[in-house]
Design a protein around this motif. Structure first.
Motif, PDB file in Angstrom:
ATOM      1  N   ASP A 118      18.114  25.955  21.930  1.00 45.53           N
ATOM      2  CA  ASP A 118      19.503  26.069  21.489  1.00 45.53           C
ATOM      3  C   ASP A 118      19.581  26.246  19.892  1.00 45.53           C
ATOM      4  O   ASP A 118      20.247  27.136  19.576  1.00 45.53           O
ATOM      5  CB  ASP A 118      20.635  25.183  22.075  1.00 45.53           C
ATOM      6  CG  ASP A 118      20.617  25.485  23.698  1.00 45.53           C
ATOM      7  OD1 ASP A 118      20.223  26.395  24.116  1.00 45.53           O
ATOM      8  OD2 ASP A 118      21.030  24.362  24.297  1.00 45.53           O
ATOM      9  N   ALA A 119      18.988  25.331  19.411  1.00 51.08           N
ATOM     10  CA  ALA A 119      18.979  25.586  17.940  1.00 51.08           C
ATOM     11  C   ALA A 119      18.222  26.794  17.300  1.00 51.08           C
ATOM     12  O   ALA A 119      18.615  27.218  16.521  1.00 51.08           O
ATOM     13  CB  ALA A 119      18.156  24.035  17.329  1.00 51.08           C
ATOM     14  N   VAL A 120      17.041  26.958  17.787  1.00 50.25           N
ATOM     15  CA  VAL A 120      16.268  28.072  17.471  1.00 50.25           C
ATOM     16  C   VAL A 120      16.948  29.113  17.753  1.00 50.25           C
ATOM     17  O   VAL A 120      17.318  30.075  16.870  1.00 50.25           O
ATOM     18  CB  VAL A 120      14.796  28.004  17.962  1.00 50.25           C
ATOM     19  CG1 VAL A 120      14.074  29.276  17.832  1.00 50.25           C
ATOM     20  CG2 VAL A 120      14.177  26.860  17.790  1.00 50.25           C
ATOM     21  N   HIS A 121      17.726  29.265  18.764  1.00 46.59           N
ATOM     22  CA  HIS A 121      18.455  30.554  19.123  1.00 46.59           C
ATOM     23  C   HIS A 121      19.571  30.550  18.194  1.00 46.59           C
ATOM     24  O   HIS A 121      19.918  31.750  17.816  1.00 46.59           O
ATOM     25  CB  HIS A 121      18.931  30.461  20.493  1.00 46.59           C
ATOM     26  CG  HIS A 121      19.795  31.636  21.089  1.00 46.59           C
ATOM     27  ND1 HIS A 121      20.952  31.633  20.861  1.00 46.59           N
ATOM     28  CD2 HIS A 121      19.424  32.868  21.591  1.00 46.59           C
ATOM     29  CE1 HIS A 121      21.562  32.803  21.185  1.00 46.59           C
ATOM     30  NE2 HIS A 121      20.446  33.631  21.662  1.00 46.59           N
ATOM     31  N   PHE A 122      20.370  29.519  17.754  1.00 43.69           N
ATOM     32  CA  PHE A 122      21.491  29.728  16.902  1.00 43.69           C
ATOM     33  C   PHE A 122      20.926  30.189  15.483  1.00 43.69           C
ATOM     34  O   PHE A 122      21.775  31.221  15.205  1.00 43.69           O
ATOM     35  CB  PHE A 122      21.777  28.000  16.661  1.00 43.69           C
ATOM     36  CG  PHE A 122      23.298  27.851  15.988  1.00 43.69           C
ATOM     37  CD1 PHE A 122      23.513  28.134  14.871  1.00 43.69           C
ATOM     38  CD2 PHE A 122      24.035  27.307  17.080  1.00 43.69           C
ATOM     39  CE1 PHE A 122      24.860  27.938  14.427  1.00 43.69           C
ATOM     40  CE2 PHE A 122      25.457  27.068  16.371  1.00 43.69           C
ATOM     41  CZ  PHE A 122      25.700  27.588  15.231  1.00 43.69           C
ATOM     42  N   ALA A 123      19.980  29.798  15.142  1.00 44.85           N
ATOM     43  CA  ALA A 123      19.363  30.220  13.657  1.00 44.85           C
ATOM     44  C   ALA A 123      18.840  31.745  13.777  1.00 44.85           C
ATOM     45  O   ALA A 123      19.398  32.753  12.929  1.00 44.85           O
ATOM     46  CB  ALA A 123      18.345  29.624  13.129  1.00 44.85           C
ATOM     47  N   LEU A 124      18.213  31.965  14.974  1.00 49.67           N
ATOM     48  CA  LEU A 124      17.806  33.470  15.137  1.00 49.67           C
ATOM     49  C   LEU A 124      19.022  34.418  15.342  1.00 49.67           C
ATOM     50  O   LEU A 124      18.911  35.484  14.702  1.00 49.67           O
ATOM     51  CB  LEU A 124      16.913  33.491  16.377  1.00 49.67           C
ATOM     52  CG  LEU A 124      15.317  32.720  16.089  1.00 49.67           C
ATOM     53  CD1 LEU A 124      14.497  33.051  17.433  1.00 49.67           C
ATOM     54  CD2 LEU A 124      14.957  33.349  14.644  1.00 49.67           C
ATOM     55  N   GLU A 125      19.952  34.020  16.174  1.00 52.44           N
ATOM     56  CA  GLU A 125      21.032  34.897  16.321  1.00 52.44           C
ATOM     57  C   GLU A 125      21.808  35.095  15.146  1.00 52.44           C
ATOM     58  O   GLU A 125      22.295  36.447  14.911  1.00 52.44           O
ATOM     59  CB  GLU A 125      21.830  34.143  17.225  1.00 52.44           C
ATOM     60  CG  GLU A 125      23.075  35.231  17.839  1.00 52.44           C
ATOM     61  CD  GLU A 125      23.883  34.533  19.184  1.00 52.44           C
ATOM     62  OE1 GLU A 125      23.962  34.890  19.978  1.00 52.44           O
ATOM     63  OE2 GLU A 125      24.200  33.252  18.907  1.00 52.44           O
ATOM     64  N   ALA A 126      22.098  34.126  14.208  1.00 55.27           N
ATOM     65  CA  ALA A 126      22.670  34.169  13.162  1.00 55.27           C
ATOM     66  C   ALA A 126      21.776  35.234  12.076  1.00 55.27           C
ATOM     67  O   ALA A 126      22.325  36.280  11.470  1.00 55.27           O
ATOM     68  CB  ALA A 126      22.843  32.935  12.276  1.00 55.27           C
ATOM     69  N   PHE A 127      20.663  35.312  12.382  1.00 57.55           N
ATOM     70  CA  PHE A 127      19.823  36.223  11.520  1.00 57.55           C
ATOM     71  C   PHE A 127      19.862  37.510  11.958  1.00 57.55           C
ATOM     72  O   PHE A 127      20.355  38.446  11.198  1.00 57.55           O
ATOM     73  CB  PHE A 127      18.390  35.556  11.690  1.00 57.55           C
ATOM     74  CG  PHE A 127      17.099  36.435  10.924  1.00 57.55           C
ATOM     75  CD1 PHE A 127      17.220  36.257   9.620  1.00 57.55           C
ATOM     76  CD2 PHE A 127      16.694  37.886  11.352  1.00 57.55           C
ATOM     77  CE1 PHE A 127      16.104  36.950   8.816  1.00 57.55           C
ATOM     78  CE2 PHE A 127      16.029  38.640  10.506  1.00 57.55           C
ATOM     79  CZ  PHE A 127      15.686  38.070   9.429  1.00 57.55           C
ATOM     80  N   LYS A 128      20.008  37.779  13.522  1.00 57.03           N
ATOM     81  CA  LYS A 128      20.385  39.081  13.843  1.00 57.03           C
ATOM     82  C   LYS A 128      21.388  39.776  13.627  1.00 57.03           C
ATOM     83  O   LYS A 128      21.384  41.000  13.447  1.00 57.03           O
ATOM     84  CB  LYS A 128      19.868  38.916  15.551  1.00 57.03           C
ATOM     85  CG  LYS A 128      19.744  40.227  16.107  1.00 57.03           C
ATOM     86  CD  LYS A 128      19.428  39.967  17.674  1.00 57.03           C
ATOM     87  CE  LYS A 128      19.130  41.323  18.405  1.00 57.03           C
ATOM     88  NZ  LYS A 128      18.014  41.853  18.061  1.00 57.03           N
ATOM     89  N   HIS A 129      22.378  38.592  13.395  1.00 59.03           N
ATOM     90  CA  HIS A 129      23.738  39.200  13.022  1.00 59.03           C
ATOM     91  C   HIS A 129      23.872  39.447  11.616  1.00 59.03           C
ATOM     92  O   HIS A 129      24.944  39.673  11.225  1.00 59.03           O
ATOM     93  CB  HIS A 129      24.938  38.272  13.897  1.00 59.03           C
ATOM     94  CG  HIS A 129      24.806  38.472  15.317  1.00 59.03           C
ATOM     95  ND1 HIS A 129      25.446  37.623  16.034  1.00 59.03           N
ATOM     96  CD2 HIS A 129      24.678  39.423  16.094  1.00 59.03           C
ATOM     97  CE1 HIS A 129      25.281  37.906  17.402  1.00 59.03           C
ATOM     98  NE2 HIS A 129      24.612  39.122  17.390  1.00 59.03           N
ATOM     99  N   CYS A 130      22.829  39.244  10.976  1.00 61.47           N
ATOM    100  CA  CYS A 130      22.800  39.790   9.271  1.00 61.47           C
ATOM    101  C   CYS A 130      23.650  38.598   8.724  1.00 61.47           C
ATOM    102  O   CYS A 130      24.255  39.016   7.479  1.00 61.47           O
ATOM    103  CB  CYS A 130      23.230  41.315   9.160  1.00 61.47           C
ATOM    104  SG  CYS A 130      22.252  42.220  10.000  1.00 61.47           S
ATOM    105  N   LYS A 131      23.576  37.196   9.063  1.00 57.93           N
ATOM    106  CA  LYS A 131      24.558  36.501   8.003  1.00 57.93           C
ATOM    107  C   LYS A 131      23.726  35.343   7.367  1.00 57.93           C
ATOM    108  O   LYS A 131      22.300  35.634   7.241  1.00 57.93           O
ATOM    109  CB  LYS A 131      25.059  35.419   9.300  1.00 57.93           C
ATOM    110  CG  LYS A 131      25.783  36.024  10.135  1.00 57.93           C
ATOM    111  CD  LYS A 131      26.608  35.220  11.152  1.00 57.93           C
ATOM    112  CE  LYS A 131      27.361  35.853  12.219  1.00 57.93           C
ATOM    113  NZ  LYS A 131      27.944  35.095  13.444  1.00 57.93           N
ATOM    114  N   ALA A 132      24.240  35.114   6.393  1.00 61.21           N
ATOM    115  CA  ALA A 132      23.652  34.621   5.266  1.00 61.21           C
ATOM    116  C   ALA A 132      23.244  33.010   5.912  1.00 61.21           C
ATOM    117  O   ALA A 132      23.847  32.605   6.779  1.00 61.21           O
ATOM    118  CB  ALA A 132      24.578  34.013   4.163  1.00 61.21           C
TER     119      ALA A 132
END
Ligand code: HDE
Length: 722
Positions: free
Chosen positions: A644-658
């Motif tokens: 869940d933590a890895v998904h959290f970070a990757l999803e933020a990356f995919k949505h182009c967030k800082a």
């Protein structure tokens, strides 16, 4: 009329009588203030048991307490709005910064510095009252100004144009957009056959379709979207001189959008996302603000614009007629009761005050009928102006009487005008300065049921809007068309849409067609269809940067104000650098939340206890604007083992967030090839060590990255599995 001495004595006696009755009542009801009563005021002895014939026997019809309670409950719902059913609202004020006396005699626009109370309701259009906030849709932006001359309603949208040119097509448009009548699907979405069937047969919708497929239709926050009056209105000054006017609301926090994947996921995880965001901002004292801008056009200039300003599918580029800022709107109080205020508020474009008037826009003219009519069935009769949220702050008096839900107690013998009896004679029409005078526009033309040829330009502004956007924004439009049309089952409808699109931009049309598996667009076929018009007007400007949502190159000083940052932690987290960056974020107006695998506390590497705000299961990256992963080997390893933590970070990356990774925290991005010393870093990713010398620059870089809102041009996001 003078009153006799006897009459005066009688009146004063009656007054004394009423006061003493009130006093007796107060004494009698002392001690019952906190007790439940019926609507008739009878104190209730038992609110848990109905009246029964015997302890295990049937309930008795006689139980008036049970019947009153259930009858009221049975009638708690009123019909939801036929469009714009889903909404959220707030109280606030409008403050004028520049007198508009030269253009209008409207009282609330005279004196710089004057404040007018307002109630503002934002809404989606298609969904029902319980639908999700973040769907792709137009947003309503309705403002009720409670002015000293009566209520003025500016009932606009977050897009400056509309789908259709004539009110007579509105029921067709809405029927096509709403869930399909045989199975009532889909909810709050235009991605279905009937909508695209209708719009593809009505090419005048093309400009608005470009807006609805753009990022404007998925705002990050209601606080971060523009508002527009859409139609051309008139302002009339004290000398009777008229100017055409377009209204604009410009958000202080800038205009920002969600990513489409993010918007869809939020709709499931938190259907109240926008409502909650507005409520919380106001509750925390972060009052949303907009500037009111006006485009004023002298009558004589209207003919030379290159398009017809009565046509609501056209906007006036700011680069042609500048937007003058004349005041600000501040929302500073949440409603006390959703139903009484947000649900019962009745807006109406026909609620105008002296000095503001209508144009002949045929869409606006139809609206002038519709809004009172709809309240009759929604609010149950002609007295909805008496509901507190709809009541003006100035007195009103006329000889309208009675009707459902009348609250006013009209006294006296007279209910007509003119009269010569009693006090009714006081109320007369004011033929002079104070009254509302319609603008005396010269009209001498035959009665006719036809569209003006000046409305025949259906495509030039669609192309103009498209050409004004950045390449990322244009890509988002192509992706939105691909998504929507992929849900359309009838191939001929998809084809008609892309054929029409070829008249906006041939490359866009080809790109959309390729992704949805249909033949290449055929611009000629589109032009041959009934109702097709492409008589291009000419604008003196080629594009309008103001139409793009790209943030300015130098971020504004409030660029990250009210933005939300998630901090991912596990046991052993190092909080040295984290605290410095967290403080810098708070100083810049952002909020931070600690997210871990369970609520309670996490032990830090230095043995302190760090309170946790959210878990990976009760929140998600889509609820935040940015993510920080602090260092500490034990914390980073635990997070890297937690899907869940890895998904959290990757999803933020995919949505182009800082994203800011500190020390070992970089491990969460290892699947992206980001390591402690890899170069170059992906756009918007900030990396640093737990070293005291790098903390401040790291904080500055992270703030700047959040200030860009999203890093849409970040490479390889498509390859990220999230
Ligand atoms: Fe509306 N619209 N509309 N509309 N509209 C309503 O009124 C209608 C249009 C807009 O927060 C209804 O009270 C017609 C344009 C907003 O309570 C209804 C036509 C624009 C809201 C109605 C239009 C709007 C409404 C439904 C074409 C942007 C929500 C419930 C002639 C300028 C107000 C209600 C709120 C609501 C009719 C077109 C904005 C049925 C017939 C164009 C923001 O009266």
């Amino acid at each position: 009329m003078a009153q006799s001495k006897g009459e005066a004595q009688r009146k004063s006696k009656a007054g004394e009588g009423a006061a003493s009755k009130q006093k007796q009542l107060e004494t009698f009801s002392q001690g019952t203030e906190n007790m439940l009563t019926t609507n008739q005021g009878v104190v209730i002895a038992d609110n848990h048991n109905s009246l029964k014939a015997g302890i295990r026997g049937p309930s008795l019809l006689e139980d008036f307490i049970l019947r009153e309670k259930i009858t009221h409950f049975d009638h708690e719902r009123i019909p939801e709005r036929v469009v714009h059913a889903r909404g959220s609202a707030a109280h606030g004020y409008f403050e004028l910064s520049k007198s508009m006396q030269e253009y209008t005699r409207a009282d609330f626009l005279q004196e710089a510095g004057s404040r007018t109370p307002v109630f503002v309701r934002f809404s989606t259009v298609a969904g029902s009252r319980g639908s999700a906030d973040t769907v792709r849709d137009v947003r309503g932006f309705s403002v009720k100004f409670y002015t000293r001359e009566g209520n003025y309603d500016l009932v606009g949208n977050n897009m400056p144009v509309f789908f259709i040119q004539d009110a007579i097509k509105f029921p067709d448009l809405v029927h096509a957009l709403k869930p399909e009548p045989h199975h009532e699907m889909p909810q709050a979405s235009s991605a279905h056959d009937t909508f695209w069937d209708f719009v593809s047969l009505m090419p005048e919708t093309t400009h608005m379709l470009m807006w609805v497929m753009s990022d404007r239709a998925i705002p990050r926050s209601l606080r971060m979207m523009e508002g527009f009056g859409v139609h051309t209105f008139r302002m009339i000054n004290a000398h009777g001189v008229s100017h055409f006017v377009k209204f604009h609301w410009k958000p202080k926090l800038g205009k920002h959008a969600l990513a489409w994947d993010e918007a869809q996921k939020i709709a499931g995880k938190d259907a109240d996302f926008h409502r909650r965001d507005l409520w919380e901002a106001i509750a925390q004292g972060n009052f949303p603000e907009w500037e009111l801008g006006l485009q004023l056009i002298p009558e004589a200039k209207a003919a030379s614009l290159g398009f017809d300003l009565l046509d609501p599918t056209k906007l006036i580029p700011e680069e042609m007629v500048p937007v003058q800022i004349v005041g600000k709107l501040v929302l500073n109080r949440n409603p006390d009761n959703f139903f009484s205020e947000t649900e019962q508020v009745a807006f109406h474009p026909g609620h105008v005050v002296p000095g503001i008037d209508f144009s002949n826009d045929p869409l606006l003219q139809g609206r002038l009928f519709s809004y009172t009519d709809t309240q009759l069935s929604r609010l149950g009769g002609p007295n909805f102006h008496e509901i507190p949220i709809n009541k003006g702050v100035c007195p009103f008096h006329n000889f309208q009487r009675d009707g459902m839900h009348r609250m006013l107690l009209n006294k006296g013998q007279v209910s007509y005008e003119p009269n010569s009896l009693a006090s009714g004679a006081e109320f007369r029409a004011d033929g002079g300065q104070q009254g509302f005078h319609s603008y005396a526009e010269e009209l001498e033309s035959p009665k006719i049921r036809r569209r003006s040829p000046s409305f025949d330009d259906h495509f030039s502004q669609a192309s103009f809007f498209y050409n004004s956007l950045s390449s990322v924004e244009r890509d988002h439009i192509a992706a939105a068309f691909q998504f929507e049309l992929s849900k359309v089952e009838t191939v001929a409808i998809r084809q008609r849409v892309v054929d029409n699109l070829a008249h906006v931009d041939s490359k866009l049309a080809r790109k959309v067609a390729e992704a949805i598996g249909i033949a290449s667009p055929d611009a000629k076929a589109a032009a041959g269809r009934a109702g097709f018009r492409d008589v291009r007007g000419k604008l003196p400007v080629e594009s309008s940067p103001a139409l793009s949502m790209e943030p300015p190159a130098t971020p504004a000083s409030n660029a990250i104000s009210t933005r939300k940052v998630a901090i991912l932690v596990a046991g052993g987290v190092e909080i040295g650098a984290m605290r410095v960056i967290q403080q810098a974020l708070h100083d810049a107006g952002a909020t931070t939340k600690i997210v871990s695998d369970r609520l309670g506390f996490v032990a830090t590497s230095s043995g302190q206890q760090l309170a946790v705000d959210h878990t990976f299961t009760n929140t998600a990256s889509i609820m935040f604007d940015a993510v920080m992963v602090p260092g500490g080997a034990a914390s980073a390893q635990a997070l890297a083992r937690n899907g869940d933590a890895v998904h959290f970070a990757l999803e933020a990356f995919k949505h182009c967030k800082a994203i800011c990774v500190i020390g070992e925290g970089v491990e969460l991005l290892s699947s992206l090839g980001v390591t402690a010393d890899s170069t170059p870093l992906p756009e918007g990713v900030v990396r640093g060590k737990n070293d005291p010398t790098t903390r401040v620059p790291m904080a500055q870089d992270f703030i700047a990255a959040i200030g860009r809102h999203r890093h849409w041009t970040r490479a390889n996001v498509d390859a990220v599995p999230a």
